[in-house]
Design a protein around this motif. Structure first.
Motif, PDB file in Angstrom:
ATOM      1  N   LYS A   1     -83.120 -53.284 -16.362  1.00  0.00           N
ATOM      2  CA  LYS A   1     -84.273 -54.069 -15.897  1.00  0.00           C
ATOM      3  C   LYS A   1     -84.722 -54.933 -17.068  1.00  0.00           C
ATOM      4  CE  LYS A   1     -89.055 -53.986 -14.289  1.00  0.00           C
ATOM      5  NZ  LYS A   1     -89.041 -55.425 -14.542  1.00  0.00           N
ATOM      6  N   ASN A   2     -84.602 -56.229 -16.904  1.00  0.00           N
ATOM      7  CA  ASN A   2     -85.027 -57.160 -17.958  1.00  0.00           C
ATOM      8  C   ASN A   2     -86.544 -57.306 -17.976  1.00  0.00           C
ATOM      9  OD1 ASN A   2     -82.470 -57.929 -18.973  1.00  0.00           O
ATOM     10  ND2 ASN A   2     -82.169 -59.335 -17.256  1.00  0.00           N
TER      11      ASN A   2
ATOM     12  N   ASP B   1     -85.257 -53.209  -9.982  1.00  0.00           N
ATOM     13  CA  ASP B   1     -86.589 -52.961  -9.408  1.00  0.00           C
ATOM     14  C   ASP B   1     -86.784 -53.728  -8.108  1.00  0.00           C
ATOM     15  OD1 ASP B   1     -86.361 -55.154 -11.252  1.00  0.00           O
ATOM     16  OD2 ASP B   1     -88.510 -55.501 -11.021  1.00  0.00           O
ATOM     17  N   GLU B   2     -86.089 -54.877  -7.962  1.00  0.00           N
ATOM     18  CA  GLU B   2     -86.169 -55.640  -6.721  1.00  0.00           C
ATOM     19  C   GLU B   2     -85.293 -55.019  -5.636  1.00  0.00           C
ATOM     20  OE1 GLU B   2     -85.310 -59.771  -7.385  1.00  0.00           O
ATOM     21  OE2 GLU B   2     -86.623 -59.893  -9.148  1.00  0.00           O
ATOM     22  N   ALA B   3     -84.221 -54.350  -6.061  1.00  0.00           N
ATOM     23  CA  ALA B   3     -83.264 -53.777  -5.106  1.00  0.00           C
ATOM     24  C   ALA B   3     -83.664 -52.379  -4.641  1.00  0.00           C
ATOM     25  CB  ALA B   3     -81.873 -53.718  -5.735  1.00  0.00           C
TER      26      ALA B   3
ATOM     27  N   ASN C   1     -91.006 -46.749 -10.906  1.00  0.00           N
ATOM     28  CA  ASN C   1     -90.763 -46.016 -12.157  1.00  0.00           C
ATOM     29  C   ASN C   1     -89.335 -46.287 -12.639  1.00  0.00           C
ATOM     30  OD1 ASN C   1     -90.496 -44.280 -14.284  1.00  0.00           O
ATOM     31  ND2 ASN C   1     -91.118 -42.437 -13.167  1.00  0.00           N
ATOM     32  N   VAL C   2     -89.210 -46.958 -13.793  1.00  0.00           N
ATOM     33  CA  VAL C   2     -87.890 -47.322 -14.308  1.00  0.00           C
ATOM     34  C   VAL C   2     -87.055 -46.093 -14.672  1.00  0.00           C
ATOM     35  CG1 VAL C   2     -88.491 -47.522 -16.768  1.00  0.00           C
ATOM     36  CG2 VAL C   2     -86.752 -49.059 -15.777  1.00  0.00           C
TER      37      VAL C   2
ATOM     38  N   ASP D   1     -90.990 -48.026 -23.791  1.00  0.00           N
ATOM     39  CA  ASP D   1     -89.834 -47.222 -24.210  1.00  0.00           C
ATOM     40  C   ASP D   1     -88.799 -47.047 -23.104  1.00  0.00           C
ATOM     41  OD1 ASP D   1     -90.879 -46.971 -26.711  1.00  0.00           O
ATOM     42  OD2 ASP D   1     -91.755 -44.985 -26.376  1.00  0.00           O
ATOM     43  N   GLY D   2     -89.263 -46.881 -21.849  1.00  0.00           N
ATOM     44  CA  GLY D   2     -88.332 -46.656 -20.751  1.00  0.00           C
ATOM     45  C   GLY D   2     -87.375 -47.823 -20.576  1.00  0.00           C
ATOM     46  N   MET D   3     -87.910 -49.041 -20.548  1.00  0.00           N
ATOM     47  CA  MET D   3     -87.061 -50.226 -20.403  1.00  0.00           C
ATOM     48  C   MET D   3     -86.210 -50.447 -21.651  1.00  0.00           C
ATOM     49  SD  MET D   3     -89.639 -52.808 -18.379  1.00  0.00           S
ATOM     50  CE  MET D   3     -88.553 -54.234 -18.541  1.00  0.00           C
TER      51      MET D   3
END
Length: 274
Positions: free
Chosen positions: A240-241, A199-201, A208-209, A250-252
């Motif tokens: 993504k932690n 998400d940082e990159a 949106n993951v 649920d996505g993560m």
């Protein structure tokens, strides 16, 4: 639109259903009777997200954001100083059949000693050993386990690196990671890689993951990392932690479970060969 924001039309990797992966991991038990739990060792540069991954796995199984492995959001040095085993609680009196070992991170001129990581792979490092970047563990130390069992040994090695730092890793850190990788290969220990902080990159993943495996930029970094350290593409996972979130989603969870299931399957294959 900049390249770092552009997306493939379809994801370049499709993931199994969360429920299927969750059930597999809940029911998992090593078939090799010499082993009580599958041991997973995490290694990588300082600040890569090794402790965060352990906490994220714990969060998925607890159904809430958990912080068991200590993390430091400000220091540029490794926050993990001791060799510690983390179990994931299943019920009040029981745990899942996989465990994690976290170690001090690699730095160019400091950090964990490569020889200490090699000793950990073989099961020679006792719980609670305090890493020292000036002194490596030897057989005269109290923290040295002279007669490790298969239970003490590492069954699968996981390299953790921030995906946005792939091109920024120093030659010295890459050399250390390659040396550990070679030592694990000599021992027959399977290896995977987790690339963190997507998400940082990539801003699109920050929004949106679900865009994790659609990002063109992230795919380029995965390819670059594969060439740099020799990992096959199917052994590299984007995750993504949990760190800024206060609730699980649920996505993560799906991406964390996908990486963990593959780790456990690789480790089980290793144990079956012993």
């Amino acid at each position: 639109m900049g390249q770092e924001q552009s997306l493939f039309k379809d994801p370049w990797r499709t993931l199994p259903e969360s429920k299927e992966m969750f059930n597999f991991l809940k029911q998992y038990k090593p078939q090799n009777e010499q082993v009580t739990r599958l041991r997973i060792l995490l290694h990588g540069p300082v600040g890569a997200g090794k402790s965060s991954f352990i906490n994220s796995v714990d969060s998925v199984f607890q159904g809430r954001v958990a912080v068991r492995a200590p993390m430091d959001a400000t220091s540029g040095e490794s926050f993990t100083q001791k060799y510690k085993t983390y179990k994931i609680r299943k019920e009040p009196q029981s745990f899942y059949n996989f465990i994690f070992n976290d170690i001090m991170g690699f730095e160019s001129d400091r950090g964990v000693q490569v020889e200490d990581v090699k000793l950990a792979l073989m099961g020679h490092v006792k719980e609670g050993y305090r890493f020292n970047n000036c002194h490596q563990l030897n057989e005269n130390d109290n923290s040295y386990n002279p007669d490790p069992t298969l239970d003490d040994r590492v069954h699968v090695l996981v390299c953790v690196v921030p995906v946005g730092s792939v091109s920024l890793l120093s030659d010295e850190v890459v050399k250390k990671m390659r040396e550990v990788r070679l030592a694990a290969s000599d021992l027959g220990i399977p290896q995977l890689a987790i690339l963190t902080k997507p998400d940082e990159a990539c801003p699109e993943v920050g929004k949106n993951v679900e865009n994790l495996y659609k990002s063109i930029y992230l795919k380029e970094q995965v390819d670059k990392f594969s060439v740099m350290l020799g990992f096959p593409l199917n052994s590299i996972f984007l995750v993504k932690n949990y760190n800024s979130e206060i609730n699980t989603n649920d996505g993560m969870n799906t991406h964390i479970l996908s990486a963990l299931k593959q780790i456990v399957m690789f480790g089980e294959d290793f144990l079956n060969d012993q």
